[in-house]
Scaffold this active site. Sequence first.
Site, PDB file in Angstrom:
ATOM      1  N   LYS A  56     -11.271  12.361 -19.103  1.00 33.57           N
ATOM      2  CA  LYS A  56     -10.844  13.001 -20.361  1.00 33.57           C
ATOM      3  C   LYS A  56     -11.795  12.631 -21.509  1.00 33.57           C
ATOM      4  O   LYS A  56     -12.234  13.497 -22.266  1.00 33.57           O
ATOM      5  CB  LYS A  56      -9.410  12.588 -20.708  1.00 33.57           C
ATOM      6  CG  LYS A  56      -8.379  13.232 -19.775  1.00 33.57           C
ATOM      7  CD  LYS A  56      -7.007  12.584 -19.858  1.00 33.57           C
ATOM      8  CE  LYS A  56      -6.080  13.206 -18.804  1.00 33.57           C
ATOM      9  NZ  LYS A  56      -4.759  12.581 -18.736  1.00 33.57           N
ATOM     10  N   GLN A  58      -1.612   7.784 -21.801  1.00 36.87           N
ATOM     11  CA  GLN A  58      -1.695   8.047 -20.363  1.00 36.87           C
ATOM     12  C   GLN A  58      -0.477   7.466 -19.634  1.00 36.87           C
ATOM     13  O   GLN A  58      -0.149   6.290 -19.794  1.00 36.87           O
ATOM     14  CB  GLN A  58      -2.999   7.431 -19.802  1.00 36.87           C
ATOM     15  CG  GLN A  58      -3.244   7.729 -18.344  1.00 36.87           C
ATOM     16  CD  GLN A  58      -3.519   9.209 -18.048  1.00 36.87           C
ATOM     17  OE1 GLN A  58      -4.214   9.887 -18.806  1.00 36.87           O
ATOM     18  NE2 GLN A  58      -2.938   9.710 -16.983  1.00 36.87           N
ATOM     19  N   ASP A 102      -0.548  16.454 -25.002  1.00 31.47           N
ATOM     20  CA  ASP A 102       0.025  16.547 -23.650  1.00 31.47           C
ATOM     21  C   ASP A 102       1.190  17.536 -23.633  1.00 31.47           C
ATOM     22  O   ASP A 102       1.622  17.972 -22.568  1.00 31.47           O
ATOM     23  CB  ASP A 102       0.558  15.166 -23.215  1.00 31.47           C
ATOM     24  CG  ASP A 102      -0.300  14.523 -22.142  1.00 31.47           C
ATOM     25  OD1 ASP A 102      -1.085  15.254 -21.500  1.00 31.47           O
ATOM     26  OD2 ASP A 102      -0.179  13.300 -21.933  1.00 31.47           O
TER      27      ASP A 102
END
Length: 319
Positions: free
Chosen positions: A54, A98, A121
Site C-alpha cells: 500500500k 491495518q 477502508d
Amino acid sequence: MPATILSGKPIAEAIKTEVESEVTALEIEHGIRPCLTVVRVGSDPASEVYVTSKVRTAAELGIISQHHHLPAETSHEDLLRLVNELNADNNIDGILVQLPLPKHINEREIIEAIDPTKDVDGFHPVNVGKLSLGYPSLIPCTPAGVIEILKRTGIEIAGKHAVIVGRSNIVGKPMAAILLQENATVTICHSRTADLPSITRQADILVAAIGRAGFVCGEHIRDGATVVDVGINRVSDIEAVSRFFNGDELAKRLQAVETRGSTLVGDVNPKDAMAKAAYFTPVPGGVGLLTVAMLMKNTVKAAKTRRIEWPQKGSKSAK
Ligand code: NDP
C-alpha cells in the site's frame, strides 16, 4: 470451453494510471497532494506484506504516504490517541489501520474513532450506512474492486442474480450493497445457509468470500456463470493442491509448495470453475490486485472531497 480468465492486472494498472493522472491534476490545478497514512500494530507477516504494498503503490502514484508501525504491546488508548492526532491533521486525507489488530485492542472502537471523511477502508459505520442508503461514500476496497473487474470486462450486472457466499463486514455485506446498487438481484449466503449448492447454482454472478481454500466447487457453479474468487488461502497440503489444479498449473503449484512451503489458493476450486464458468477471476492475480488500486482511488476521492468540494460548499452540512 474453459472459462475466460478475468485477470486483475490490466484493470488494476488502468485504475492506477487514472489515479496518477488525477494526483497530477490535483497538484497542478489546486496545489494539493493527497496523503495516505497507514497504521500497523504488531508484526503479523501478512499485514506487513499488505502495508508495504500500500505504501509503495501510493508513493509510485505521487500520493504522500506515511507508515506508523507500532509495537504489538501498544495499548488501546495509545492507538486511539494516534488515530485522534491523525484525524486532527488537515494534511492527511486517508487513514488506514491495518487489520487484524492484536487481541487486547478493541478493533470496533478504533474503526469508529477514525474520521469518516478519512476512512479510506470504508469500514466506519457512517460510510457503511451511506453505502446501504445508496449515498456517495468511501466504499470498501475489495468489493469495489470486484465491481471494477465486472464493469470493465463488460459483464452485465443489472437484472442478473448475484449470489455472495460470505457475510463479513469487509467483503460480503458491502459486496451485496454495491451489487444491489448496480441493480443485481442479490442473495447472501453464510455458514448457516441450508442447501448452499442449490442457491449458488442459481447465480449468474457468484462471489466467494469465505476463507476456505477451494470450498466452492463444481456442484456450486451454474454452467456459464461468472465466478469471482475473493479468497486468499495458503495451502501446503500436496493432496489438496492436486485437487485444485491440473496440467502445467499443477506442476507450477507443486513446485511453489516445494520451494516456498505453500501456494495461494482462493475460496473456489479453480479446476472446477475453469470447467463450468464462463468467466473466472484467478488467485493470485485476480481480485487481490484491485484492492490496493481501489485504496489509492479512495485516497484521492477523500482528498478531493475534503479539500475541494466541501470548502467550496462552505458548510459542515455539506458532508
Ligand atoms: P470472514 O471469516 O470474516 O467471513 C467468512 C464468511 O464466510 C462468513 O460470513 C461465514 O459465515 C462464511 N462461511 C464460512 N464457512 C462457510 C460455509 N461452510 N458455507 C457458507 N458460508 C461460510 O472472512 P472475510 O470476509 O474477511 O474474507 C473472506 C476471504 O476473502 C478470505 O479468504 C480472505 O483472505 C479473503 N480476502 C481477500 C481480500 C482481497 O484483497 N482479495 C480482502 C479481504 C479478504 P458466518 O457469517 O455464518 O460465519
